[in-house]
Design a protein around this motif. Structure first.
Motif, short mmCIF file in Angstrom:
data_model
loop_
_atom_site.label_atom_id
_atom_site.label_comp_id
_atom_site.label_asym_id
_atom_site.label_seq_id
_atom_site.Cartn_x
_atom_site.Cartn_y
_atom_site.Cartn_z
N SER A 49 0.81 -1.22 0.00
CA SER A 49 0.00 0.00 0.00
C SER A 49 0.85 1.27 0.00
O SER A 49 0.32 2.37 -0.14
N SER A 50 2.15 1.11 0.14
CA SER A 50 3.07 2.24 0.12
C SER A 50 4.34 1.83 -0.60
O SER A 50 4.90 0.76 -0.31
N VAL A 51 4.80 2.66 -1.55
CA VAL A 51 6.03 2.38 -2.29
C VAL A 51 6.81 3.67 -2.48
O VAL A 51 6.25 4.77 -2.41
N LYS A 52 8.10 3.53 -2.75
CA LYS A 52 8.94 4.68 -3.06
C LYS A 52 8.64 5.12 -4.49
O LYS A 52 8.46 4.30 -5.39
N GLY A 53 8.59 6.44 -4.70
CA GLY A 53 8.33 6.97 -6.02
C GLY A 53 9.30 6.43 -7.06
O GLY A 53 10.48 6.28 -6.78
N GLY A 54 8.79 6.10 -8.23
CA GLY A 54 9.61 5.52 -9.29
C GLY A 54 9.57 4.01 -9.33
O GLY A 54 10.11 3.40 -10.25
N THR A 55 8.94 3.40 -8.31
CA THR A 55 8.79 1.94 -8.29
C THR A 55 7.33 1.61 -8.59
O THR A 55 6.53 2.49 -8.90
N SER A 56 6.98 0.34 -8.50
CA SER A 56 5.60 -0.05 -8.81
C SER A 56 5.00 -0.92 -7.72
O SER A 56 5.71 -1.44 -6.85
N ALA A 57 3.69 -1.06 -7.79
CA ALA A 57 2.92 -1.92 -6.89
C ALA A 57 2.05 -2.81 -7.77
O ALA A 57 1.92 -2.60 -8.97
N THR A 58 1.44 -3.80 -7.14
CA THR A 58 0.58 -4.74 -7.87
C THR A 58 -0.87 -4.52 -7.47
O THR A 58 -1.20 -4.51 -6.29
N GLY A 59 -1.73 -4.36 -8.48
CA GLY A 59 -3.16 -4.20 -8.24
C GLY A 59 -3.91 -5.46 -8.61
O GLY A 59 -3.49 -6.20 -9.51
N THR A 60 -5.01 -5.71 -7.92
CA THR A 60 -5.88 -6.84 -8.21
C THR A 60 -7.32 -6.36 -8.24
O THR A 60 -7.81 -5.77 -7.28
N ALA A 61 -8.00 -6.61 -9.37
CA ALA A 61 -9.41 -6.28 -9.52
C ALA A 61 -10.20 -7.60 -9.51
O ALA A 61 -9.88 -8.51 -10.28
N THR A 62 -11.19 -7.70 -8.64
CA THR A 62 -11.96 -8.94 -8.48
C THR A 62 -13.42 -8.70 -8.81
O THR A 62 -14.02 -7.70 -8.40
N LEU A 63 -14.00 -9.66 -9.55
CA LEU A 63 -15.41 -9.59 -9.97
C LEU A 63 -16.30 -10.42 -9.07
O LEU A 63 -15.85 -11.29 -8.33
#
Length: 132
Positions: A49-63
């Motif tokens: 839920s928190s990352v350093k700028g310039g990096t990425s995170a993983t999102g998950t969308a659930t139906l």
């Protein structure tokens, strides 16, 4: 008594609809109905839920259901230019969720952005904090 099994294949619907199915044999008619509901997004999560700028995170969308005859489009948007999801992601046939990458920009101060996922008239959101 004789029975017959059959599959009901339908296209996705945009609103709740009732479909009547009628079977006739030997002068006997039997009627039943099924209710079709539209796909909805039931959760949107970002990890971490928190990352350093310039990096990425993983999102998950659930139906709310698994697509059986076509993938389902999830439109994505962000409230912050520092949090950058793709414009959309597809939930594939046979899956209940889709995973996507949320990129971030380098920031001078810690900031947060909300990613919103939309399917039809339903939406969910998750917040990502971007640190300096």
């Amino acid at each position: 008594a004789l029975t017959a099994k059959f599959a009901v294949i339908h296209k996705p619907v945009t609103s709740v609809q009732t479909v009547v199915i009628t079977a006739k044999s030997g002068g006997v008619t039997v009627t039943t109905s099924i209710t079709l509901s539209p796909f909805q997004i039931t959760s949107l999560a970002i990890s971490p839920s928190s990352v350093k700028g310039g990096t990425s995170a993983t999102g998950t969308a659930t139906l709310n259901a698994v697509p059986g005859t076509g993938s389902v489009l999830v439109k994505l948007s962000s409230s912050s230019s520092a949090v950058i999801p793709p414009a959309s992601v597809y939930v594939a046939i046979g899956a209940s969720s889709a995973i996507f990458t949320v990129r971030t920009s380098v920031v001078s101060t810690t900031t947060s952005g909300t990613v919103k996922g939309t399917v039809g008239t339903s939406s969910q959101q998750a917040t990502l904090t971007v640190t300096h």
